[in-house]
Every structure is written in C-alpha cells, then in structure tokens.
Design an enzyme around this catalytic site. Structure first.
Site, PDB file in Angstrom:
ATOM      1  N   ASP A 160       0.851  -1.180   0.000  1.00 15.20           N
ATOM      2  CA  ASP A 160       0.000   0.000   0.000  1.00 15.20           C
ATOM      3  C   ASP A 160       0.892   1.237   0.000  1.00 15.20           C
ATOM      4  O   ASP A 160       1.715   1.413   0.912  1.00 15.20           O
ATOM      5  CB  ASP A 160      -0.888  -0.025   1.250  1.00 15.20           C
ATOM      6  CG  ASP A 160      -1.934   1.089   1.261  1.00 15.20           C
ATOM      7  OD1 ASP A 160      -1.763   2.095   0.550  1.00 15.20           O
ATOM      8  OD2 ASP A 160      -2.916   0.955   2.011  1.00 15.20           O
TER       9      ASP A 160
ATOM     10  N   SER B  44      -0.718  14.986 -13.715  1.00 10.01           N
ATOM     11  CA  SER B  44      -1.878  14.964 -14.607  1.00 10.01           C
ATOM     12  C   SER B  44      -2.037  16.316 -15.273  1.00 10.01           C
ATOM     13  O   SER B  44      -1.652  17.352 -14.720  1.00 10.01           O
ATOM     14  CB  SER B  44      -3.153  14.639 -13.814  1.00 10.01           C
ATOM     15  OG  SER B  44      -4.322  14.820 -14.606  1.00 10.01           O
TER      16      SER B  44
ATOM     17  N   TYR C  79      -9.201  16.130  -7.042  1.00 14.43           N
ATOM     18  CA  TYR C  79      -8.216  15.362  -7.811  1.00 14.43           C
ATOM     19  C   TYR C  79      -7.227  16.310  -8.476  1.00 14.43           C
ATOM     20  O   TYR C  79      -6.008  16.114  -8.403  1.00 14.43           O
ATOM     21  CB  TYR C  79      -8.923  14.503  -8.865  1.00 14.43           C
ATOM     22  CG  TYR C  79      -7.960  13.858  -9.832  1.00 14.43           C
ATOM     23  CD1 TYR C  79      -7.266  12.708  -9.491  1.00 14.43           C
ATOM     24  CD2 TYR C  79      -7.721  14.424 -11.094  1.00 14.43           C
ATOM     25  CE1 TYR C  79      -6.360  12.125 -10.369  1.00 14.43           C
ATOM     26  CE2 TYR C  79      -6.824  13.850 -11.972  1.00 14.43           C
ATOM     27  CZ  TYR C  79      -6.144  12.704 -11.600  1.00 14.43           C
ATOM     28  OH  TYR C  79      -5.238  12.144 -12.480  1.00 14.43           O
TER      29      TYR C  79
ATOM     30  N   LYS D  23      -2.969  16.697  -7.966  1.00 18.79           N
ATOM     31  CA  LYS D  23      -1.968  16.613  -9.028  1.00 18.79           C
ATOM     32  C   LYS D  23      -1.188  17.924  -9.169  1.00 18.79           C
ATOM     33  O   LYS D  23      -0.008  17.922  -9.544  1.00 18.79           O
ATOM     34  CB  LYS D  23      -2.641  16.224 -10.345  1.00 18.79           C
ATOM     35  CG  LYS D  23      -3.216  14.806 -10.329  1.00 18.79           C
ATOM     36  CD  LYS D  23      -2.155  13.770  -9.983  1.00 18.79           C
ATOM     37  CE  LYS D  23      -2.673  12.347 -10.108  1.00 18.79           C
ATOM     38  NZ  LYS D  23      -1.613  11.332  -9.842  1.00 18.79           N
TER      39      LYS D  23
END
Length: 248
Positions: free
Chosen positions: A59, A139, A152, A156
C-alpha cells in the site's frame, strides 16, 4: 537498452500507466519491482516479464510498503536507481462541496502522501550513491483543471509543485526529479473521470485533445523511459505534458 544496469520501483505497476511503464522499462533492459495493492495482478505482470521483474503487494499510503519494495530491489537486483510514483486514484465528477471527507482523504493519501513516503524511503539511499531519478505521475488536471474534479486536480497540482521543490533540493546530490502529465487514457481510471463510459461522453473528452485520441500506457512508458535515462541527464524539475495538445 537505455536503462541497462538500472533497477526501478514502479508503484501501481500492475495495470494501466504503471504496467505500461513496467513493460517499457523491461524492454529497455531495466530490472523492475512491480509494487501494487493487487498482489495477484502484480505477480502476473512480473511473471510475464521474467527474471528481470519482481513483485510486492503493498500500500503506497504506508511507509512499510515502500520499505518492503526497497528491500526487495536491493536483495533481488543489488541496487535501486529509479522510483516511479505512479499509483493514483480519482473521484467521479462531483461538485467540490459534495465530495465527502473519506473520498478527499483517500485521494490525498494515494496521490500526495505516497510521494512523501516514497521520498523518505529512497532519498537517503540515492544521496549515499550520489545519484538517482524520481518520476512522479501527475496529470493535465494539475495544469488545466476540469470542472467537478477539483480535489483530484488539486492533488496533481501538489504533485507538480512537489516535483519542482524536490528537484531544486536534491540536484546537488545528483538526484533528478521530474513529472509527466498524462491526459485521460485507456486505463481503469478513465470511467472514474468521465463518470460514465458512453460514446457521447468519450466524444466530449476527445474533442478537447487536439491529436484526437486518448493516451495509452505505451505513451507513458516511452516518456518515463526517456526522463529516467541518461538522455535526460540535464532535465530536472520538469512536468512534461503527454497530452496530445490538450493543455495548449
């Protein structure tokens, strides 16, 4: 054979962009540790490559996961030279005030805490050997955010800023740190970002990409191999858009 003699850890290496990077690195003669929470898939990817790949179920939000991957790289391949922080999660398109705290915490843990934990695990080793490369998969959302993916996008953007800060701080030790910014790609996360996978939604996404196609794991593998090779020895602190022109 641009990566001959190098060993890399690739987080989230059992599928999607991570698997594309793993396979490209193997093609370039690197040894690779496939680190993923899906142990059976990681084992299958490593087995398909052969002796130059090993796998570990781990993990990325836990320091023990990275410690195990580093130990495996050193014991199996005798060294470690590259860390690819690829593992990431998103959330479905949702107004920012409606994203629950559990989802927010998960996005930040996987997309940001993992980079911190990865650095703590490998930077001391890289400093001792006076060299290494770290590549963070960010991203286009961190550069040109889409609406309803705010948290999100923010994670990034954090990854890009962390890349730049790490690059400046670690440059005197011969350690390079870069990022790549993929556009939406044919991976398990695509449906998450789109909300639903229909021809109409796909067409809407594709209309924002000038080259007219989604990215692929092979695209990311090629970009990653270049940035982690000696061909990019003068490149650090860069967040390379691999986006078909979306961020223009």
């Amino acid at each position: 054979m641009r990566l001959a003699g190098r060993t890399a850890i690739v987080t989230g290496g059992a599928s999607g962009f991570g698997e594309g990077i793993v396979r490209k690195f193997a093609d370039e003669d690197a040894s690779v540790v496939v680190m993923d929470r899906d142990g059976s898939r990681a084992e299958a990817v490593a087995a398909s490559i052969g002796g130059s790949a090993a796998w570990i179920k781990a993990d990325v939000t836990e320091a023990s996961g990275f410690a195990g991957a580093v130990d495996l790289a050193l014991s199996r391949f005798g060294g470690l030279h590259i860390l690819i922080n690829n593992a990431g999660v998103g959330h479905t398109p949702t107004p920012l005030e409606d994203v629950d705290a559990e989802t927010f915490d998960r996005v930040m843990a996987v997309n940001t805490r993992s980079i911190y934990l990865g650095a703590r695990a490998v930077v001391p080793l890289f400093k001792r050997q006076k060299g290494g490369a770290i590549l963070n998969i960010a991203s286009t959302g961190g550069v040109s955010p889409r609406p309803n993916l705010t948290w999100y996008n923010a994670s990034k953007g954090w990854a890009i800023t962390a890349t730049q800060g790490m690059a400046v701080e670690l440059a005197p030790f011969g350690i390079r740190v870069n990022a790549i910014n993929p556009v939406a790609g044919e991976t398990p996360l695509l449906k998450t970002f789109m909300g639903e996978d229909t021809p109409e939604v796909r067409a809407k996404f594709l209309s924002t990409i000038p080259l007219g196609r989604f990215s692929t794991p092979e695209d990311m593998g090629s970009a990653a191999a270049f940035l982690c090779s000696d061909e990019a020895s003068m490149i650090t602190g860069v967040a390379l858009n691999v986006d078909g022109g979306r961020c223009i």
